[in-house]
Design a protein around this motif. Sequence first.
Motif, PDB file in Angstrom:
ATOM      1  N   UNK A 143      28.291  27.123  31.775  1.00 56.88           N
ATOM      2  CA  UNK A 143      27.883  26.775  33.067  1.00 56.88           C
ATOM      3  C   UNK A 143      26.385  26.684  33.231  1.00 56.88           C
ATOM      4  N   UNK A 144      25.976  25.314  33.112  1.00 61.85           N
ATOM      5  CA  UNK A 144      24.574  24.787  33.063  1.00 61.85           C
ATOM      6  C   UNK A 144      24.087  24.574  34.477  1.00 61.85           C
ATOM      7  N   UNK A 145      25.327  24.474  35.470  1.00 63.97           N
ATOM      8  CA  UNK A 145      24.795  23.707  36.561  1.00 63.97           C
ATOM      9  C   UNK A 145      24.496  24.879  37.717  1.00 63.97           C
ATOM     10  N   UNK A 146      24.533  26.118  37.359  1.00 64.08           N
ATOM     11  CA  UNK A 146      24.562  27.242  38.297  1.00 64.08           C
ATOM     12  C   UNK A 146      23.212  28.115  38.081  1.00 64.08           C
ATOM     13  N   UNK A 147      23.516  29.245  37.576  1.00 70.14           N
ATOM     14  CA  UNK A 147      22.366  30.222  37.409  1.00 70.14           C
ATOM     15  C   UNK A 147      21.234  29.615  36.473  1.00 70.14           C
ATOM     16  N   UNK A 148      21.581  28.986  35.482  1.00 69.95           N
ATOM     17  CA  UNK A 148      20.506  28.762  34.386  1.00 69.95           C
ATOM     18  C   UNK A 148      19.547  27.536  35.212  1.00 69.95           C
ATOM     19  N   UNK A 149      20.074  27.165  36.182  1.00 67.84           N
ATOM     20  CA  UNK A 149      19.292  25.981  36.878  1.00 67.84           C
ATOM     21  C   UNK A 149      18.728  26.630  38.372  1.00 67.84           C
ATOM     22  N   UNK A 151      31.117  28.788  43.004  1.00 70.57           N
ATOM     23  CA  UNK A 151      32.147  27.841  43.175  1.00 70.57           C
ATOM     24  C   UNK A 151      33.422  27.639  42.527  1.00 70.57           C
ATOM     25  N   UNK A 152      33.676  28.704  41.820  1.00 72.09           N
ATOM     26  CA  UNK A 152      34.834  29.008  40.839  1.00 72.09           C
ATOM     27  C   UNK A 152      34.873  29.929  39.567  1.00 72.09           C
ATOM     28  N   UNK A 153      33.439  29.544  39.209  1.00 75.35           N
ATOM     29  CA  UNK A 153      32.982  30.215  37.725  1.00 75.35           C
ATOM     30  C   UNK A 153      33.066  31.649  38.045  1.00 75.35           C
ATOM     31  N   UNK A 154      32.672  32.304  39.093  1.00 76.29           N
ATOM     32  CA  UNK A 154      32.620  33.530  39.247  1.00 76.29           C
ATOM     33  C   UNK A 154      34.049  34.329  39.497  1.00 76.29           C
ATOM     34  N   UNK A 155      35.095  33.484  39.708  1.00 76.57           N
ATOM     35  CA  UNK A 155      36.676  33.900  39.534  1.00 76.57           C
ATOM     36  C   UNK A 155      37.372  33.685  38.151  1.00 76.57           C
ATOM     37  N   UNK A 156      37.130  32.456  37.693  1.00 79.11           N
ATOM     38  CA  UNK A 156      37.903  32.027  36.663  1.00 79.11           C
ATOM     39  C   UNK A 156      37.568  33.126  35.305  1.00 79.11           C
ATOM     40  N   UNK A 157      36.127  33.171  35.109  1.00 76.88           N
ATOM     41  CA  UNK A 157      35.791  33.745  33.758  1.00 76.88           C
ATOM     42  C   UNK A 157      36.118  35.052  33.750  1.00 76.88           C
ATOM     43  N   UNK A 158      35.851  36.007  34.862  1.00 70.89           N
ATOM     44  CA  UNK A 158      36.395  37.316  34.852  1.00 70.89           C
ATOM     45  C   UNK A 158      37.668  37.536  34.807  1.00 70.89           C
ATOM     46  N   UNK A 159      38.602  36.616  35.541  1.00 74.87           N
ATOM     47  CA  UNK A 159      40.120  36.607  35.240  1.00 74.87           C
ATOM     48  C   UNK A 159      40.581  36.510  33.850  1.00 74.87           C
ATOM     49  N   UNK A 160      39.886  35.622  33.069  1.00 71.89           N
ATOM     50  CA  UNK A 160      40.257  35.104  31.756  1.00 71.89           C
ATOM     51  C   UNK A 160      39.633  36.083  30.824  1.00 71.89           C
ATOM     52  N   UNK A 161      38.494  36.471  30.599  1.00 69.47           N
ATOM     53  CA  UNK A 161      37.795  36.833  29.626  1.00 69.47           C
ATOM     54  C   UNK A 161      37.092  38.701  30.058  1.00 69.47           C
ATOM     55  N   UNK A 221      32.039  40.304  29.955  1.00 67.48           N
ATOM     56  CA  UNK A 221      31.647  38.892  29.223  1.00 67.48           C
ATOM     57  C   UNK A 221      31.360  37.810  30.118  1.00 67.48           C
ATOM     58  N   UNK A 222      32.031  37.690  31.373  1.00 69.05           N
ATOM     59  CA  UNK A 222      31.784  36.717  32.265  1.00 69.05           C
ATOM     60  C   UNK A 222      30.321  36.857  32.830  1.00 69.05           C
ATOM     61  N   UNK A 223      30.042  37.930  33.362  1.00 66.79           N
ATOM     62  CA  UNK A 223      28.604  38.070  33.875  1.00 66.79           C
ATOM     63  C   UNK A 223      27.604  37.623  32.734  1.00 66.79           C
ATOM     64  N   UNK A 224      27.732  38.050  31.331  1.00 63.02           N
ATOM     65  CA  UNK A 224      26.728  37.683  30.421  1.00 63.02           C
ATOM     66  C   UNK A 224      26.908  36.288  30.109  1.00 63.02           C
ATOM     67  N   UNK A 225      28.071  35.508  30.247  1.00 63.59           N
ATOM     68  CA  UNK A 225      27.975  34.088  30.001  1.00 63.59           C
ATOM     69  C   UNK A 225      27.361  33.372  31.051  1.00 63.59           C
ATOM     70  N   UNK A 269      23.702  31.498  30.553  1.00 66.06           N
ATOM     71  CA  UNK A 269      23.721  29.988  30.176  1.00 66.06           C
ATOM     72  C   UNK A 269      24.595  29.961  28.858  1.00 66.06           C
ATOM     73  N   UNK A 270      24.953  30.966  28.227  1.00 64.40           N
ATOM     74  CA  UNK A 270      25.314  30.953  26.996  1.00 64.40           C
ATOM     75  C   UNK A 270      26.659  29.858  26.818  1.00 64.40           C
ATOM     76  N   UNK A 271      26.487  29.246  25.554  1.00 63.64           N
ATOM     77  CA  UNK A 271      27.385  28.271  25.041  1.00 63.64           C
ATOM     78  C   UNK A 271      28.694  29.009  24.241  1.00 63.64           C
ATOM     79  N   UNK A 272      29.918  28.816  24.991  1.00 66.20           N
ATOM     80  CA  UNK A 272      30.960  29.530  24.190  1.00 66.20           C
ATOM     81  C   UNK A 272      31.661  28.697  23.639  1.00 66.20           C
ATOM     82  N   UNK A 273      31.537  28.624  22.113  1.00 69.34           N
ATOM     83  CA  UNK A 273      32.269  27.636  21.206  1.00 69.34           C
ATOM     84  C   UNK A 273      33.583  27.833  21.189  1.00 69.34           C
TER      85      UNK A 273
END
Length: 285
Positions: free
Chosen positions: A155-161, A167-177, A181-185, A189-193
């Motif tokens: 997610x380069x377009x939000x917190x790292x900048x 706008x959706x990252x805060x919902x989908x990532x905690x839901x899935x992982x 992990x979601x807060x760290x990512x 700005x971690x790249x999750x390979x």
Amino acid sequence: MVKRTRFKEYEDRYANYRFQLDEDGILLMQCHTNGGSLVWDWKSHDDMADAFADVAGDREIKVLIHTGTGENYNANWGTLPNGEPPEKPEYRLMPGDRGLRKLDEKAWYNRNLINNVLDVGVPMISAVNGPCNIHSEVPLMGDIVLASEDAYFQDVSHFPRGQVPGDGQHVIWPFLVGHNRARYLLLTGKKLGAQEALSWGAVAEVLPKDQLLDRAWKLARELVRKPPLVLRYTRDLFTQDLKRAFLNELGHGLGRETYAQREFFPFGGGMEPLDRPWDAQPWSD
């Protein structure tokens, strides 16, 4: 925003979305810009919301394959030839309340984008064909998520900048992982390979790039053998909890993000872009 549609009505409607419908009712939706990887700008963002509304309203399709084009799924900035964001966004150039209303319009489109993806009434296979660092929630809302070996999520377009990731990252990532992990990512700005995304449970399979789309078609042809109502009602079952999660938190997140826009790098906050290696220690110089 969903209404009854038919393939011929939207087949050639969008400059950034190519559609192909086969005789079995499998719809292929490819993101692109001039035949290459999708460049995110406001038009491609807003049109994606409308395109998914058309797909969701098509009662004739039975399975959706959603993918990108070329090297990336969508890892591009829009509007400038060098791939950098504009010096000032349009809303900062608008006097008075016009900028606020433009931001509200973008938030409206974002809500509709997510709602329209979730309103797609057939199983959705996402084939992430390369780096995905903007609006990763879109492919991750698929029922089966495939990734190429060179894909990553970020997610380069939000917190790292300097923006709130609301706008959706805060919902989908905690839901899935999970929350930690979601807060760290999102904060680092971690790249999750692709392989790590597989181990985290964000994707189902990782494949060589040249085999990704073939695998998506193979899965789609297996799915489409089931009765149409079974396909539709199963999709409804699988999206119900996600719909609740977005209903609970999307408006809240968009409100926080919009309120903080005036401190958004590089237009007021003075923050630096994400220019360090993704696996460097957080907050290092």
